[in-house]
Design a protein around this motif. Sequence first.
Motif, mmCIF file in Angstrom:
data_model
loop_
_atom_site.group_PDB
_atom_site.id
_atom_site.type_symbol
_atom_site.label_atom_id
_atom_site.label_comp_id
_atom_site.label_asym_id
_atom_site.label_seq_id
_atom_site.Cartn_x
_atom_site.Cartn_y
_atom_site.Cartn_z
ATOM 1 N N ASP A 171 0.762 -1.466 -0.027
ATOM 2 C CA ASP A 171 -0.038 0.024 -0.110
ATOM 3 C C ASP A 171 0.704 1.309 -0.233
ATOM 4 O O ASP A 171 0.738 2.225 -0.603
ATOM 5 C CB ASP A 171 -0.926 -0.127 1.242
ATOM 6 N N ARG A 175 0.920 4.127 -2.659
ATOM 7 C CA ARG A 175 0.635 5.552 -2.583
ATOM 8 C C ARG A 175 1.520 6.493 -2.981
ATOM 9 O O ARG A 175 1.569 7.778 -3.424
ATOM 10 C CB ARG A 175 0.399 5.531 -0.871
ATOM 11 N N LEU A 208 -7.577 4.403 -1.358
ATOM 12 C CA LEU A 208 -6.970 5.476 -1.999
ATOM 13 C C LEU A 208 -8.004 5.896 -3.309
ATOM 14 O O LEU A 208 -7.940 7.310 -3.752
ATOM 15 C CB LEU A 208 -5.761 4.826 -2.977
#
Length: 365
Positions: A171, A175, A208
């Motif tokens: 993750d 990001r 997200l």
Amino acid sequence: MSDDSIRPVPQPGILDIAPYLPGKSGAPGSNAIKLSANESPLGTSPKAMEAFRTAAEHLEIYPEGSSKILRTALAEVHGIDPDRIVCGNGSDDLLHLLAQTYLGEGDEAVMNRYGFSVYPIITKAAGAKIVMVEETDYTADVDALLAAVTEKTKVIWLANPNNPTGTYLSDAEVRRLHAGLRPDILLVIDSAYAEYVIAADYSVGLELVGEASNVVMVRTFSKMGLAAARIGWMVGPAHVVDAINRIRGPFNVNLPAQLAGAAATRDVEFNARLKEHNAKWRDWLTAELHSNSMRVVPSQANFIMVLFPDAEFAAKAFETLRERGLIVREIGPSYGIPEGLRISIGSEEAMRGVAGILKALVKIS
């Protein structure tokens, strides 16, 4: 009499596109076990099968055009606003629509070298250029992807976990990739194998998507027992959903698929069994095969990629398995990894068969 020299001509670049090559199947009527297409080893959710049968009573009517039945189930189980969901005839349908909507002549789309082979097809079909970026040990490299971005870049294709390697980005890395992109670049997170991931630092991408205006997440039912039904779904910002809905087919998901998909979504017990079975036999097969002669790239998907000493050895392994009734996926033609084979996680019997055959082949060679 017609003049065969004068005929309809495809748009420029169409005939330069290499068609998608699916995994091989056994001959009709054979007892070959197919481990080439990453299908469910436990079949289909019983609840989905019953829902599919129910649809047979209503085959004379058009399906509801927005796939409301399916979107409602997905929203309920995953905690998503149903108005942010678009459903399609498989995730490929949605990927094509995204390319058609956000790519055109003079644009570029960026992907990692061994990403899903559909990405170049849909990018070129939209008149844009595909930019392939080298990976680090068969894993997407965020810095390399960002370095490849130019003023022409409009889309980033990211399969996470990736097909055919099985590798993934955490993750935090996804990001970091998003943070380095201009706000007018669309990041497409293709989470086709999300159901099988057990890594603690993985995120399917929903958070997200909820935070950003330039991220979409695409999923599929094909890996969880409904490959024949062709169901995909996408979550995105309202403006992306609006654009896609303007050009998608008005009845692009048939009624049996909608009902089966909704039932499969809610059948959490079956999905949990599928995930548990996959993790057990993926890890077992990885441990059995990984050696000096065979390297298994760590996978978070429902398949493993095995690397052999060279392309000749890989071809011999493929043929030996095929002769014994086990059909795996050659990944040289489609992905440029001729020394590798992709093996779907199947039944215990199939996994033990693959392990025994390949280990014996290594000893003989």
